[in-house]
Design a protein around this motif. Sequence first.
Motif: not given
Length: 275
Positions: A126, A147-148, A151-153, A182, A186
């Motif tokens: 991240h 896929q990376d 999941a980031w925020d 997903a 996102a």
Amino acid sequence: MTQRWVDRIIYAVVNLHRQTTCRAFIRTIESSPTKRRAFFETHVKALSIAYDIRDDDRTVKILSICRGVTSLTFWVVPVLRVIQPVASYPPFCLAGLHNNELAAALKPLRPKRLSGILYDVLGAPHPQFHLPFFASLTHLSIRNRWQDWVAWDGFHLLPQLTHLSFDFRVNPRNSSLKRNIAVARALQNVLAQCSTSLIVCAVLVLFEAKPSIAGAAAAVLQRLTKPDPRLVFIHDPEPFLDRGAHSLREEMIWELAKQAVHRQRTSAVNIVLEI
């Protein structure tokens, strides 16, 4: 006087496509009889690196010298890496292997445009968007796998961000419901977090057959809980052409995306663009 003016143009954009180019540039910096290091710090505005920079002292030296860079590109093909738990990654680590010299070289930089695979360069898995390195970014092109980045925020921690793009590599033979949900979630979160500053959020669909590009976009769009005209899907049939942060092609993509945003605001119809 003419030579000085020409040098400023020549060195404004530095493309390091291989390590041999890197070595040649270092020799120029260290041996030039007419240009001191301050020249490169002031006049190198765009830097593009297209090879693996890990354990490369020359690249660290270049980053340490060219501190006036405003456009930065990391075009690095991921390699096999040691995976560790997220909590074990320090800021600016490389695939879980802490590189203090690289971190020290990157931290003073304040690029306005950044394009690249962030996993292997700035933080894994991240990116640390709260770090000062990201504070001046207006244009961010993320070349990681979906896929990376799903999941980031923390995109709301980028106060100057107006242009954001994600690469979305899809397989026409494998339309995954889980993937679409997903990706939609996102994108929805990013748009909600960046409700004021963000002008355009472009999703570049790669490796998808042209007849089914609309289907790939629709599969994600229908999973959104709230439509947003800033979200634009673009089919890029040539993903390996120049996508440097400073490139004319990248600027063309941004312009097409902004035009699509305007059309979507007025027509309330999602547009899928072809480059």
